[in-house]
Design a protein around this motif. Structure first.
Motif, PDB file in Angstrom:
ATOM      1  N   ALA A  85      64.424  -9.294 -72.472  1.00 45.74           N
ATOM      2  CA  ALA A  85      63.312  -9.990 -73.124  1.00 45.74           C
ATOM      3  C   ALA A  85      62.650 -10.975 -72.168  1.00 45.74           C
ATOM      4  O   ALA A  85      61.408 -11.109 -72.158  1.00 45.74           O
ATOM      5  CB  ALA A  85      63.813 -10.717 -74.372  1.00 45.74           C
ATOM      6  N   THR A  86      63.454 -11.642 -71.349  1.00 43.07           N
ATOM      7  CA  THR A  86      62.891 -12.604 -70.394  1.00 43.07           C
ATOM      8  C   THR A  86      62.044 -11.896 -69.354  1.00 43.07           C
ATOM      9  O   THR A  86      60.940 -12.358 -69.000  1.00 43.07           O
ATOM     10  CB  THR A  86      64.020 -13.384 -69.711  1.00 43.07           C
ATOM     11  OG1 THR A  86      64.777 -14.093 -70.706  1.00 43.07           O
ATOM     12  CG2 THR A  86      63.468 -14.380 -68.710  1.00 43.07           C
ATOM     13  N   LEU A  87      62.536 -10.768 -68.825  1.00 44.70           N
ATOM     14  CA  LEU A  87      61.763 -10.025 -67.826  1.00 44.70           C
ATOM     15  C   LEU A  87      60.456  -9.513 -68.415  1.00 44.70           C
ATOM     16  O   LEU A  87      59.392  -9.592 -67.776  1.00 44.70           O
ATOM     17  CB  LEU A  87      62.600  -8.865 -67.287  1.00 44.70           C
ATOM     18  CG  LEU A  87      63.817  -9.241 -66.424  1.00 44.70           C
ATOM     19  CD1 LEU A  87      64.599  -7.992 -66.039  1.00 44.70           C
ATOM     20  CD2 LEU A  87      63.383  -9.985 -65.175  1.00 44.70           C
ATOM     21  N   ILE A  88      60.513  -8.980 -69.644  1.00 42.06           N
ATOM     22  CA  ILE A  88      59.292  -8.467 -70.282  1.00 42.06           C
ATOM     23  C   ILE A  88      58.316  -9.603 -70.557  1.00 42.06           C
ATOM     24  O   ILE A  88      57.102  -9.490 -70.308  1.00 42.06           O
ATOM     25  CB  ILE A  88      59.648  -7.721 -71.577  1.00 42.06           C
ATOM     26  CG1 ILE A  88      60.463  -6.464 -71.253  1.00 42.06           C
ATOM     27  CG2 ILE A  88      58.388  -7.353 -72.348  1.00 42.06           C
ATOM     28  CD1 ILE A  88      60.985  -5.741 -72.481  1.00 42.06           C
ATOM     29  N   ALA A  89      58.841 -10.720 -71.060  1.00 40.21           N
ATOM     30  CA  ALA A  89      57.969 -11.857 -71.359  1.00 40.21           C
ATOM     31  C   ALA A  89      57.342 -12.414 -70.086  1.00 40.21           C
ATOM     32  O   ALA A  89      56.159 -12.788 -70.076  1.00 40.21           O
ATOM     33  CB  ALA A  89      58.754 -12.945 -72.081  1.00 40.21           C
ATOM     34  N   PRO A 121      39.500 -15.711 -65.153  1.00 42.07           N
ATOM     35  CA  PRO A 121      38.074 -16.114 -65.062  1.00 42.07           C
ATOM     36  C   PRO A 121      37.798 -17.479 -65.698  1.00 42.07           C
ATOM     37  O   PRO A 121      36.996 -18.255 -65.173  1.00 42.07           O
ATOM     38  CB  PRO A 121      37.348 -14.995 -65.803  1.00 42.07           C
ATOM     39  CG  PRO A 121      38.247 -13.808 -65.653  1.00 42.07           C
ATOM     40  CD  PRO A 121      39.630 -14.363 -65.715  1.00 42.07           C
ATOM     41  N   VAL A 122      38.460 -17.770 -66.824  1.00 41.41           N
ATOM     42  CA  VAL A 122      38.252 -19.075 -67.470  1.00 41.41           C
ATOM     43  C   VAL A 122      38.754 -20.196 -66.561  1.00 41.41           C
ATOM     44  O   VAL A 122      38.083 -21.222 -66.372  1.00 41.41           O
ATOM     45  CB  VAL A 122      38.974 -19.110 -68.829  1.00 41.41           C
ATOM     46  CG1 VAL A 122      38.811 -20.480 -69.477  1.00 41.41           C
ATOM     47  CG2 VAL A 122      38.449 -18.004 -69.741  1.00 41.41           C
ATOM     48  N   LEU A 123      39.934 -19.996 -65.980  1.00 42.25           N
ATOM     49  CA  LEU A 123      40.478 -21.005 -65.073  1.00 42.25           C
ATOM     50  C   LEU A 123      39.627 -21.126 -63.822  1.00 42.25           C
ATOM     51  O   LEU A 123      39.448 -22.233 -63.285  1.00 42.25           O
ATOM     52  CB  LEU A 123      41.918 -20.637 -64.704  1.00 42.25           C
ATOM     53  CG  LEU A 123      42.673 -21.613 -63.802  1.00 42.25           C
ATOM     54  CD1 LEU A 123      42.779 -22.985 -64.459  1.00 42.25           C
ATOM     55  CD2 LEU A 123      44.061 -21.075 -63.478  1.00 42.25           C
ATOM     56  N   VAL A 150      52.398 -12.909 -66.686  1.00 38.64           N
ATOM     57  CA  VAL A 150      51.585 -12.563 -65.513  1.00 38.64           C
ATOM     58  C   VAL A 150      50.303 -11.861 -65.948  1.00 38.64           C
ATOM     59  O   VAL A 150      49.201 -12.171 -65.459  1.00 38.64           O
ATOM     60  CB  VAL A 150      52.392 -11.672 -64.547  1.00 38.64           C
ATOM     61  CG1 VAL A 150      51.498 -11.149 -63.424  1.00 38.64           C
ATOM     62  CG2 VAL A 150      53.561 -12.455 -63.950  1.00 38.64           C
ATOM     63  N   VAL A 151      50.416 -10.916 -66.892  1.00 42.11           N
ATOM     64  CA  VAL A 151      49.227 -10.202 -67.377  1.00 42.11           C
ATOM     65  C   VAL A 151      48.254 -11.171 -68.042  1.00 42.11           C
ATOM     66  O   VAL A 151      47.029 -11.122 -67.802  1.00 42.11           O
ATOM     67  CB  VAL A 151      49.644  -9.083 -68.344  1.00 42.11           C
ATOM     68  CG1 VAL A 151      48.407  -8.447 -68.983  1.00 42.11           C
ATOM     69  CG2 VAL A 151      50.464  -8.031 -67.613  1.00 42.11           C
ATOM     70  N   LEU A 152      48.766 -12.050 -68.888  1.00 41.84           N
ATOM     71  CA  LEU A 152      47.892 -13.023 -69.545  1.00 41.84           C
ATOM     72  C   LEU A 152      47.247 -13.961 -68.530  1.00 41.84           C
ATOM     73  O   LEU A 152      46.086 -14.362 -68.687  1.00 41.84           O
ATOM     74  CB  LEU A 152      48.690 -13.833 -70.567  1.00 41.84           C
ATOM     75  CG  LEU A 152      49.179 -13.066 -71.808  1.00 41.84           C
ATOM     76  CD1 LEU A 152      50.034 -13.970 -72.690  1.00 41.84           C
ATOM     77  CD2 LEU A 152      47.984 -12.525 -72.592  1.00 41.84           C
ATOM     78  N   ALA A 178      47.891 -18.501 -59.912  1.00 43.82           N
ATOM     79  CA  ALA A 178      48.226 -19.046 -61.230  1.00 43.82           C
ATOM     80  C   ALA A 178      49.126 -18.133 -62.057  1.00 43.82           C
ATOM     81  O   ALA A 178      50.074 -18.627 -62.698  1.00 43.82           O
ATOM     82  CB  ALA A 178      46.944 -19.362 -62.000  1.00 43.82           C
ATOM     83  N   PRO A 179      48.904 -16.801 -62.116  1.00 43.46           N
ATOM     84  CA  PRO A 179      49.809 -15.970 -62.932  1.00 43.46           C
ATOM     85  C   PRO A 179      51.269 -16.069 -62.508  1.00 43.46           C
ATOM     86  O   PRO A 179      52.169 -16.143 -63.359  1.00 43.46           O
ATOM     87  CB  PRO A 179      49.259 -14.554 -62.719  1.00 43.46           C
ATOM     88  CG  PRO A 179      47.812 -14.755 -62.414  1.00 43.46           C
ATOM     89  CD  PRO A 179      47.762 -16.021 -61.612  1.00 43.46           C
TER      90      PRO A 179
END
Length: 587
Positions: A404-408, A421-423, A413-415, A365-366
Motif C-alpha cells: 500500500a505504501t509503494l502504491i500510494a 502546472p499549478v505549482l 508522484v502521479v498527482l 516536486a513529485p
C-alpha cells in the motif's frame, strides 16, 4: 554562450590534481601481529556450546521471550566463569525488523590496565528459525571469554551480547552510548563458519567513513594465518560507491559512524548466512582461533592511532581522502567557471533565468512529495518496521502495508506531475523549457548542487561530474546537436549512477524490486534523511530539464548561399565606389 577558452584553461588543474594524487599514494599500514599461538581456544567446546544454544533456542526473534531467555543464559555463562566478569543486563526500546521491541544487552567486563579498551560484540537473534550459523558468533565469544578470563589480557576487555543484529542493529546503536572510556578497537563477530566469502573483515559504515585499514588488515592477517586465505580487497569503484552512498546491514555500521574503530569478522560478509547453513566444526575452530589471535595482537600492540577515514585502497596503495577531494574539485572547476561566465552573459542580455529555476523545482516536486509521504508513513508507524539502518535482503518482506505504501507513493508522484502546472504558475515559472536562460539555469543549478555535495562528500560529487561536463554541450545555446546525440549525452551522464545502483544491489543481495523497497525503508526509517532526499530530488529535476532540452534541441538553421558579385543593386560596386581608396581619403 560556451567559452571554450575558459573550459580548456580550467582543465589544467585536473592534470595537476592527477599528478598530486599519484604522488599522494601511500603504502598500506602493516597489520598488528602476534607470535603467540592461539592453542587455548577449544573448537570442540565452542561447537558443543553452539549446538546447545541452537537446540534450546531455535526461534529467537529480536525482543521475544526466547531472545530474553537466551540473554539470561549468556549472562549466566559469564557469571559462572572464574574469576567472574562484571556483568550487567540493561534493557531499552529499539527498532527491529518486527517494529519497536524491548531488547536486552549483556555486557561482561574484565578490568585491566588503564588505557584504551578492547570490545568484542556478537548478536544472538535471528530472523528465521534455526539459523545456527548466525549464533556461531555468540558461541565463539563465550569460548573466547573463558580463554582470556583471569587477567590474561593486559587491556580491559568487554564482551557484549546484543539483540537486533538481524536487522537495524538496534543493540549496536544502544551500545554506542553505553561504552565508557577510550575504546581502542571493537571486534564484531558474525558468521564464524558457514560462509565462504573472500571479504571477511569489513568496515563499512552507516556514515561516510570506514574502519581504519590497519585494524582490518590485523584481522585479515589473523584469518590468513589460521585458514590460509587471503582477503580480497573490494574494487576501487566498489569502495568509491560505498563511500558515496553509505550504509551497511552489519552491526559495525553504527559503531564506525559514531567514530569507533570497529570491524566485522564474518565468513559470510556483511550479509547473514542462510538459516539452514551447516556449521563445520573445523571451520568454527579456525575462525575462533583467528578471533583469539586478533584480540591478542591488539592487546599486545600499540594503540591504534588512526581513526575512521575515507581512504580508498587500490593497487595495494592507499589514496587519501584529501587527494580525492582535490581531484574531484578540479574536475568540477571547468564546468563551474564556464557556467558562471555563461550566466553572466545571459544576465547582461537581460534574459530571464529565474523562471527556469522554478521549472526545475517543480520537476523535483513529485519526488519531494513522495519522499515526504514515505517519511510521514514511517513516523506514524503504519509500516511494520522502519529500522534506521539498512537490513538484509528479505528481513522485512513487502506485506500489505508495504504494498500500500509503494502504491500510494506512486500515486503521489502521479498527482505531483498532474498538479505541476499549478505549482509552476505559483512559482512564476514557464511551461516551455527553451532558450539561453533555460540552459544557464540548468547548468547553474547542477553545478551548485555538485559544489554543495563536494563540500560534504566528494565521493558522491564525483558521480555528478560527468553530467556537469556533458550537459555543457546540451544546454549551451551556441552549440547545435542532433536530438539523438543530445539524448545520448544525457544518458551517458547517468551511467555512473546506474553502475552505483548495480554495485549496491549486488553488495546487499537485492533484486530490482527489493532495491526499490529497501530505498523506501531507508527513507521511512531516516537512513536517507530529509536533506538527502530533497537534494537528490532537485538533482532528478535537473536530469528532467536536461532531457527536455536535449529533446527540444533546435535544428541547425539553414543558410541561404548567394553568389559572390561585384555589382550593387543598380550600378557598379567596384573598388572606390564606397570610398576608402587613397584618392577618396585625400578628399
Amino acid at each position: 554562450m560556451l567559452d571554450a577558452r575558459i573550459y580548456r584553461a580550467a582543465l589544467v588543474p585536473v592534470l595537476l590534481a592527477v599528478i598530486v594524487c599519484a604522488f599522494s599514494l601511500q603504502d598500506r599500514p602493516a597489520p598488528i601481529t602476534t607470535t603467540l599461538a592461539p592453542d587455548a581456544f577449544s573448537g570442540p567446546r565452542a561447537a558443543s556450546e553452539l549446538a546447545g544454544l541452537a537446540d534450546a533456542f531455535p526461534r529467537r526473534r529480536a525482543g521475544d521471550a526466547a531472545d530474553a531467555a537466551l540473554a539470561g543464559r549468556v549472562a549466566g555463562a559469564f557469571r559462572g566463569m572464574e574469576p567472574a566478569y562484571e556483568v550487567s543486563t540493561p534493557s531499552f526500546r529499539g527498532e527491529t525488523i518486527d517494529g519497536k521491541r524491548t531488547l536486552t544487552t549483556v555486557l561482561a567486563r574484565q578490568v585491566g590496565a588503564p588505557g584504551p579498551e578492547l570490545v568484542v560484540v556478537a548478536h544472538r537473534d535471528a530472523a528465521a528459525r534455526g539459523a545456527k550459523a548466525e549464533l556461531s558468533g555468540t558461541a565463539v565469544m563465550l569460548e573466547l571469554a573463558r580463554v582470556v578470563a583471569g587477567g590474561r589480557l593486559r587491556r580491559t576487555v568487554t564482551f557484549v551480547s546484543t539483540s537486533g543484529g538481524s536487522g537495524g542493529a538496534a543493540g549496536a546503536r544502544d551500545l554506542v552510548r553505553r561504552l565508557g572510556g577510550p575504546i581502542d578497537a571493537v571486534l564484531v563477530l558474525g558468521d564464524m563458519a558457514a560462509g565462504d566469502r573472500r571479504s571477511f573483515a569489513l568496515g563499512w559504515s552507516d556514515g561516510s567513513q570506514r574502519t581504519p585499514t590497519r585494524l582490518r588488515r590485523t584481522v585479515e592477517e589473523a584469518v590468513r594465518q589460521e585458514l590460509g586465505r587471503r582477503a580480497a580487497e573490494p574494487s576501487g569503484f566498489t569502495q568509491w560507491t560505498r563511500l558515496a552512498f553509505p550504509g551497511t546491514p552489519g552491526e559495525q555500521g553504527p559503531l564506525v559512524a559514531a567514530g569507533l574503530r570497529a570491524v566485522l569478522l564474518s565468513a559470510s560478509g556483511e550479509r547473514p548466512p542462510p538459516a539452514d547453513a551447516a556449521v563445520p566444526g573445523g571451520r568454527l575452530e579456525d575462525f575462533g582461533r583467528a578471533t583469539l589471535r586478533s584480540v591478542v595482537a591488539l592487546d599486545e600492540g600499540r594503540d591504534l592511532q588512526d581513526g575512521a577515514h575515507r581512504d580508498v585502497v587500490t593497487l595495494r596503495k592507499v589514496l587519501p581522502a584529501w587527494a580525492v577531494r582535490l581531484l574531484v574539485g578540479a574536475l568540477l572547476l571547468a564546468p563551474l567557471l564556464v557556467t558562471i561566465d555563461g550566466f553572466a552573459r545571459v544576465r547582461r542580455r537581460r534574459l530571464p533565468v529565474t523562471p527556469w529555476l522554478g521549472w526545475i523545482a517543480t520537476a523535483a516536486a513529485p519526488l519531494v512529495l513522495a519522499a515526504a509521504f514515505v517519511t510521514v508513513v514511517g513516523l506514524t508507524g503504519l509500516l511494520t518496521a522502519t529500522p534506521p539502518s539498512p537490513v538484509p535482503a528479505g528481513a522485512i518482506p513487502i506485506d500489505g502495508a508495504g504494498r500500500a505504501t509503494l502504491i500510494a507513493a506512486g500515486l503521489v508522484v502521479v498527482l505531483g506531475v498532474v498538479a505541476r502546472p499549478v505549482l509552476l504558475r505559483a512559482l512564476g515559472g514557464r511551461p516551455r523549457l527553451e532558450g539561453p536562460g533555460a540552459g544557464a539555469a540548468l547548468l547553474m543549478a547542477w553545478c551548485l548542487l555538485a559544489l554543495a555535495m563536494w563540500l560534504v562528500n566528494p565521493f558522491a560529487a564525483a558521480f555528478m561530474a560527468p553530467a556537469a561536463h556533458l550537459w555543457l554541450l546540451v544546454a549551451a545555446p551556441g552549440v547545435r546537436l542532433r536530438r539523438a546525440l543530445a539524448l545520448a549525452l544525457v544518458a551517458l551522464s547517468l551511467v555512473p549512477f546506474g553502475l552505483a545502483a548495480v554495485v549496491l544491489a549486488r553488495q546487499f543481495g537485492l533484486d530490482p524490486l527489493q532495491l526499490v523497497w529497501s530505498v523506501t525503508l531507508w527513507v521511512a526509517g531516516g537512513h536517507i534523511g530529509p536533506v538527502a532526499w530533497l537534494f537528490w530530488s532537485l538533482a532528478a529535476g535537473c536530469v528532467a530539464a536536461a532531457a527536455v532540452l536535449a529533446w527540444r534541441t533546435p535544428p541547425r538553421p539553414a543558410v541561404e548561399e548567394r553568389p559572390v558579385t561585384v555589382r550593387g543593386p543598380l550600378s557598379y560596386a567596384g573598388p572606390g565606389s564606397l570610398g576608402g581608396t587613397e584618392s577618396a581619403l585625400r578628399r
